[in-house]
Enzyme design. Structure first.
Site, PDB file in Angstrom:
ATOM      1  N   ARG A  55       0.804  -1.211   0.000  1.00 21.07           N
ATOM      2  CA  ARG A  55       0.000   0.000   0.000  1.00 21.07           C
ATOM      3  C   ARG A  55       0.845   1.273   0.000  1.00 21.07           C
ATOM      4  O   ARG A  55       0.641   2.158  -0.825  1.00 21.07           O
ATOM      5  CB  ARG A  55      -0.883   0.061   1.253  1.00 21.07           C
ATOM      6  CG  ARG A  55      -2.173  -0.653   1.142  1.00 21.07           C
ATOM      7  CD  ARG A  55      -2.586  -1.165   2.504  1.00 21.07           C
ATOM      8  NE  ARG A  55      -1.714  -2.254   2.853  1.00 21.07           N
ATOM      9  CZ  ARG A  55      -1.982  -3.516   2.555  1.00 21.07           C
ATOM     10  NH1 ARG A  55      -3.092  -3.830   1.990  1.00 21.07           N
ATOM     11  NH2 ARG A  55      -1.129  -4.474   2.826  1.00 21.07           N
ATOM     12  N   THR A  56       1.791   1.363   0.945  1.00 22.35           N
ATOM     13  CA  THR A  56       2.509   2.622   1.130  1.00 22.35           C
ATOM     14  C   THR A  56       3.301   2.980  -0.126  1.00 22.35           C
ATOM     15  O   THR A  56       3.266   4.114  -0.600  1.00 22.35           O
ATOM     16  CB  THR A  56       3.443   2.513   2.356  1.00 22.35           C
ATOM     17  OG1 THR A  56       2.659   2.084   3.472  1.00 22.35           O
ATOM     18  CG2 THR A  56       4.084   3.828   2.684  1.00 22.35           C
ATOM     19  N   LYS A  83      24.710  -5.784  -2.008  1.00 19.33           N
ATOM     20  CA  LYS A  83      26.159  -6.043  -2.094  1.00 19.33           C
ATOM     21  C   LYS A  83      26.886  -5.403  -0.918  1.00 19.33           C
ATOM     22  O   LYS A  83      28.101  -5.336  -0.886  1.00 19.33           O
ATOM     23  CB  LYS A  83      26.718  -5.456  -3.395  1.00 19.33           C
ATOM     24  CG  LYS A  83      26.110  -6.036  -4.643  1.00 19.33           C
ATOM     25  CD  LYS A  83      26.740  -5.393  -5.873  1.00 19.33           C
ATOM     26  CE  LYS A  83      26.027  -5.815  -7.138  1.00 19.33           C
ATOM     27  NZ  LYS A  83      26.417  -4.999  -8.294  1.00 19.33           N
ATOM     28  N   ARG A 105      11.534   3.912   3.438  1.00 20.23           N
ATOM     29  CA  ARG A 105      11.068   2.884   4.379  1.00 20.23           C
ATOM     30  C   ARG A 105      12.279   2.036   4.714  1.00 20.23           C
ATOM     31  O   ARG A 105      12.992   1.579   3.793  1.00 20.23           O
ATOM     32  CB  ARG A 105       9.973   2.026   3.760  1.00 20.23           C
ATOM     33  CG  ARG A 105       9.696   0.786   4.599  1.00 20.23           C
ATOM     34  CD  ARG A 105       8.426   0.085   4.235  1.00 20.23           C
ATOM     35  NE  ARG A 105       7.255   0.813   4.676  1.00 20.23           N
ATOM     36  CZ  ARG A 105       6.042   0.267   4.825  1.00 20.23           C
ATOM     37  NH1 ARG A 105       5.856  -1.002   4.551  1.00 20.23           N
ATOM     38  NH2 ARG A 105       5.027   0.984   5.229  1.00 20.23           N
ATOM     39  N   HIS A 135       5.439   5.991  11.438  1.00 23.87           N
ATOM     40  CA  HIS A 135       4.883   5.914  10.083  1.00 23.87           C
ATOM     41  C   HIS A 135       3.910   7.097   9.948  1.00 23.87           C
ATOM     42  O   HIS A 135       2.698   6.924   9.956  1.00 23.87           O
ATOM     43  CB  HIS A 135       4.151   4.569   9.949  1.00 23.87           C
ATOM     44  CG  HIS A 135       3.793   4.172   8.566  1.00 23.87           C
ATOM     45  ND1 HIS A 135       3.942   5.002   7.472  1.00 23.87           N
ATOM     46  CD2 HIS A 135       3.266   3.018   8.080  1.00 23.87           C
ATOM     47  CE1 HIS A 135       3.530   4.355   6.383  1.00 23.87           C
ATOM     48  NE2 HIS A 135       3.112   3.163   6.725  1.00 23.87           N
TER      49      HIS A 135
HETATM   50  C1  NCD Z   1       1.906  -1.204   8.286  1.00 19.56           C
HETATM   51  C2  NCD Z   1       3.404  -1.008   8.280  1.00 19.56           C
HETATM   52  O1  NCD Z   1       4.094  -1.393   7.349  1.00 19.56           O
HETATM   53  O2  NCD Z   1       3.857  -0.405   9.226  1.00 19.56           O
HETATM   54  N1  NCD Z   1       1.292  -1.234   7.066  1.00 19.56           N
HETATM   55  C3  NCD Z   1       1.175  -0.109   6.268  1.00 19.56           C
HETATM   56  O3  NCD Z   1       2.082   0.666   6.090  1.00 19.56           O
HETATM   57  N2  NCD Z   1      -0.009   0.128   5.680  1.00 19.56           N
HETATM   58  C4  NCD Z   1       1.458  -2.187   9.290  1.00 19.56           C
HETATM   59  C5  NCD Z   1       1.859  -3.643   9.161  1.00 19.56           C
HETATM   60  O4  NCD Z   1       2.805  -3.998   8.476  1.00 19.56           O
HETATM   61  O5  NCD Z   1       1.189  -4.453   9.812  1.00 19.56           O
END
Ligand code: NCD
Length: 329
Positions: A55-56, A83, A105, A135
């Site tokens: 999703r993100t 690497k 991320r 997040h």
């Molecule tokens: C979450 C995450 O990656 O922190 N999901 C997200 O970003 N929509 C929560 C999760 O991984 O459970």
């Protein structure tokens, strides 16, 4: 001066409301045949993903493309990171290529803050989830979704609304960012989890704690279910999955204890049958898909405000306050 979004705690109430109001305006675009704005034309945004994401990552990419940015997707798998290349060298490479913003991320808590404080990159750093830390754009899209459903007061914040967050708080960056932002917006947060899945020092967080989901449900306006993050666990945190679901999972019978107006949220990915049954996940009260759609508008707003675009589709509008979303450095 650098402009970043590393933590939801960096957002004042005015900053947060500016992002949410801007997202509300930008959301109108998704109903149009042509969904693009020229705002970030000629700007380069790099999506730097060291951890898996559905999703993100897609939602940032859609947001960047709707603002006409040049988008580069960089995932650790298949790059020189595998690497042994360091975060610093990766960042210096991206800087050399002229990145105006980096959406990162990372499995290590603090990686986005490290980038934001360094002089390796000159552009904005946006945290798309770092370890078990934060997040912030997820918290913003959650607040956006709550605001749409829970009738905000005249100040358009979430004053007095009661939000219950259930499950693996210990490993959840979503819970951490939400508690900061929701408190800033005036909501009351209650965490429900087994004691083993609560972080040490939780008493200092601005929230209430309960071990009894059923007693909290009737007083809840928004219920957020979290996934148990097995990939971050190195021990047994509860006896069995069945036992966990029985005490902390949401099924149709439990959902019926919520007030009629209350919504059920989930950041995804959902594990159906564990923290949420299919019946609840597919019910009209569950906003999981809507949260994804709202994520695009909120991320467009963040990019728009951080990168200082000032032109909407219908021509010049009020210049955006580009100083509004930034870390205290
Ligand atoms: C979450 C995450 O990656 O922190 N999901 C997200 O970003 N929509 C929560 C999760 O991984 O459970």
């Amino acid at each position: 001066m650098k402009r970043h979004l590393v933590s939801a705690a960096d957002l004042s109430r005015d900053d947060a409301l500016l992002v949410l109001d801007t997202a509300e305006e930008l959301a109108q675009l998704s109903g149009r045949a042509v969904k693009k704005l020229p705002t970030l034309r000629g700007r380069t945004v790099v999506n730097l993903f060291f951890e898996d994401s559905t999703r993100t990552k897609t939602s940032f990419e859609v947001a960047e493309k709707r603002l006409s940015a040049d988008v580069i997707n960089f995932s650790a798998k298949g790059s020189s990171v595998s690497k042994g290349e360091s975060l610093k060298d990766t960042a210096l490479t991206l800087q050399a290529m002229g990145a105006d913003a980096v959406v990162i991320r990372h499995h290590a808590s603090g990686a986005p803050a490290r980038l934001a404080q360094s002089d390796w990159l000159h552009g904005s750093v946006i945290n798309a989830g770092d370890g078990t830390h934060e997040h912030p754009t997820q918290a913003l899209l959650d607040a956006f979704t709550m605001r749409r459903h829970l009738n905000p007061g005249s100040g358009k914040d979430l004053a007095g609304r009661r939000v219950t967050i259930v499950g693996d708080i210990l490993h959840s960056r979503v819970a951490r960012s939400n508690v900061h932002l929701l408190t800033t917006l005036g909501a009351q947060v209650t965490f429900v989890a087994p004691p083993t899945l609560l972080p040490i020092g939780i008493e200092q967080w601005p929230c209430e704690i309960s071990y009894d989901l059923d007693s909290v449900l009737p007083k809840t306006d928004a219920l957020m279910m979290l996934r148990v993050q097995r990939e971050r666990m190195n021990a047994a945190f509860f006896p069995t999955e069945r036992e966990y679901s029985r005490r902390y999972g949401l099924d149709g019978v439990r959902m019926a204890q919520l007030p009629e107006h209350a919504i059920v949220m989930h950041p995804g990915p959902m594990v159906r049958g564990m923290e949420i049954t299919a019946e609840v996940a597919d019910s009209p009260r569950c906003t999981v898909v809507e949260q994804v759609a709202n994520g695009v508008s909120v991320r467009m707003a963040v990019l728009y405000l951080l990168l200082g675009g000032a032109v909407f589709a219908d021509g010049p509008t009020e210049p955006a306050r580009t100083d509004s979303v930034e870390t205290a450095q």
